[in-house]
Design an enzyme around this catalytic site. Structure first.
Site, mmCIF file in Angstrom:
data_model
loop_
_atom_site.group_PDB
_atom_site.id
_atom_site.type_symbol
_atom_site.label_atom_id
_atom_site.label_comp_id
_atom_site.label_asym_id
_atom_site.label_seq_id
_atom_site.Cartn_x
_atom_site.Cartn_y
_atom_site.Cartn_z
ATOM 1 N N SER A 1 -10.398 0.478 6.559
ATOM 2 C CA SER A 1 -9.690 0.671 5.292
ATOM 3 C C SER A 1 -9.275 -0.604 4.577
ATOM 4 O O SER A 1 -8.912 -0.556 3.397
ATOM 5 C CB SER A 1 -8.446 1.539 5.511
ATOM 6 O OG SER A 1 -8.815 2.857 5.823
ATOM 7 N N LYS B 1 0.831 -1.202 0.000
ATOM 8 C CA LYS B 1 0.000 0.000 0.000
ATOM 9 C C LYS B 1 0.869 1.257 0.000
ATOM 10 O O LYS B 1 1.907 1.310 0.657
ATOM 11 C CB LYS B 1 -0.913 -0.031 1.229
ATOM 12 C CG LYS B 1 -1.932 1.088 1.311
ATOM 13 C CD LYS B 1 -2.841 0.862 2.510
ATOM 14 C CE LYS B 1 -3.849 1.980 2.676
ATOM 15 N NZ LYS B 1 -4.759 1.724 3.830
ATOM 16 N N SER C 1 -9.156 2.969 2.647
ATOM 17 C CA SER C 1 -8.048 3.573 1.930
ATOM 18 C C SER C 1 -7.193 2.549 1.185
ATOM 19 O O SER C 1 -6.296 2.926 0.426
ATOM 20 C CB SER C 1 -7.163 4.369 2.898
ATOM 21 O OG SER C 1 -6.659 3.548 3.929
#
Length: 487
Positions: free
Chosen positions: A177, A78, A153
């Protein structure tokens, strides 16, 4: 005939161990898919092909008897996660040229386990929203329906896994997320117990809300990656729970928890918001399957209610105050600037009062459900949201609409309990619908074992969207693509 990306992460690693595939071959195969579909689904901010090829060659050179369950398998990191020598933008134009000098602990652990990162996946700016639509990469789109968001996210990670660009990916979860993108994209997204996975070497713990975790197509793949990530690190602010004998992969493979008492509720916790019938239907189906497996499923009150929102809201404003060079503040998105302005206005006294009252409400909520081994509820209040649906709003309305869309996940970041989104349901047009299954703090093994049992009861979750087979298409229509192909 199955292609390499049709195999689960564990199956890909097994093929490497048997000599049927090499890590180099797998990496080249997946890089081809990234090149063809990565921008279409908005999966990656930065792709690192040469680093990946070098890591794959090193993985193939390791003796077979020294290879772990995921050795040689492609993955992705990520873009919120520090990666030495690789551009890490935190989803923001303000950090578009930032290259960290060090790796996050989880990046080191994945490399040591022989996993090969193909690059950095799209995220929301500084992790501040549940959609991933910024200025440094195309928006993260749902491979099941490209007009819909892949969430945030960890939206790029979910888009990459659901489109078959990597079989598993690392993400993080500070308010849903991992679980929100998993629910939207038909995946398994796992938020571990607080302290189980390191957040180091930088950062202050962020009041215990965020944690790194795995995202994948099957419970076993996710459990295998959790075994890689869950390594004790001296100096972490929270004591890690004990790892079970046989690891979390062992718990997933056993898929036979003792008879459990499972509390079911559908009342939203952070907003007084109507819940879509498809989300309730997914909970009903999960409850039926769990009862058929021998568990007692009972109705319980929601642990917390909308009264907790102003407290969580205050904390979330403060969490948006990550350091940003003053001269680059103007490059932040309107929502991020809005959150930071609110956070700046929160004094130390009000923040401490909010944290104290939030913990008091958590204690009361846990007492309400103390007789349950697990909790079952919707993952979201609605199955899907279009790309742009939130960002088009005024920032204050955007933020409020997000909590109404996701009124469940964040509470379990506050409690620190392990929580997983599981793709139990479908809408009438074939879009995924997730449910949350949440365990007792530190008992991740029971949660994973039960999730695997539910996966078997559903007939398996490794299903693929139509775009799965679209690599060779000259054009991919970004407003269509709903449906599934055979796997």
């Amino acid at each position: 005939m199955a292609e390499p990306h049709d195999l689960t992460a564990l199956e890909q690693a097994a093929a490497i161990r048997r000599g049927e595939l090499s890590s180099v071959e797998l990496v080249e195969h997946h890089l081809h898919r990234v090149d063809a579909l990565g921008d279409t689904v908005g999966a990656f901010v930065t792709v690192t092909p040469e680093r990946a090829r070098e890591a794959a060659r090193a993985a193939d050179a390791v003796p077979r008897d020294e290879r772990g369950p995921l050795h040689g398998v492609p993955t992705a990191i990520k873009d919120l996660t520090l990666t030495a020598g690789v551009r890490t933008t935190f989803g923001s134009a303000a950090f578009a040229d930032f290259v960290p000098p060090i790796d996050a602990d989880v990046v080191r652990f994945m490399a040591a386990a022989g996993l090969v990162s193909l690059g950095k996946t799209t995220t929301s700016e500084m992790g501040c929203s549940l959609y991933s639509e910024g200025l440094v990469a195309p928006p993260a789109r749902n491979p099941w329906g490209l007009g819909y968001t892949a969430g945030g996210s960890s939206g790029g990670a979910a888009a990459a896994v659901a489109a078959g660009l990597v079989p598993v990916a690392q993400g993080s979860d500070g308010g849903g997320s991992l679980r929100i993108p998993a629910s939207l994209c038909g995946l398994v997204g796992y938020k571990p117990s607080r302290g189980l996975v390191s957040g180091g070497p930088l950062g202050f713990g962020a009041f215990g809300l965020p944690t790194n975790g795995p995202l994948g197509r099957t419970v076993a793949d996710v459990a295998a990656l959790l075994d890689v990530l869950a390594r004790p690190v001296p100096g972490e602010p929270y004591l890690p729970p004990a790892t079970p004998a046989g690891g979390y992969l062992g718990a997933a493979r056993e898929a036979a928890p003792r008879p459990l008492r499972i509390g079911r509720f559908t009342t939203p916790m952070l907003a007084d918001e109507p819940v879509h019938p498809d989300c309730v239907a997914a909970v009903d189906r999960a409850a039926e399957l769990l009862a058929a497996a021998g568990h007692e499923v009972v109705e319980v009150p929601a642990p917390l209610g909308p009264a907790a929102w102003p407290l969580f809201e205050t904390v979330w404003y403060v969490l948006a105050l990550s350091p940003v060079p003053p001269e680059r503040e103007s490059q932040l998105l309107p929502l991020t600037r809005f959150l930071r302005e609110r956070g700046t206005a929160v004094g130390a006294g009000p923040l401490m009062a909010a944290l104290g009252e939030l913990q008091a409400q958590v204690r009361l909520g846990i007492h309400r459900t103390a007789g349950c081994d697990l909790l079952l509820c919707p993952a979201l209040a609605a199955p899907q949201a279009p790309v742009g649906a939130f960002a088009a709003l005024d920032p204050a309305e955007d933020f409020d609409r997000q909590r109404r869309f996701s009124p469940y996940c964040a509470i379990f970041n506050v409690t620190g309990d392990p929580s997983v989104s599981l793709p139990v349901g479908r809408t009438a047009d074939g879009m995924p619908v997730g449910v949350l299954l949440t365990g007792r703090y530190g008992d991740d093994a029971t949660l994973i074992s039960t999730a695997a049992q539910l996966e078997h009861g559903c007939g398996g979750w490794d299903q693929h969207p139509a775009i799965w087979r679209a690599v060779d298409s000259a054009n991919v229509n970004i407003t269509s693509g709903v449906g599934r192909s055979s796997s």
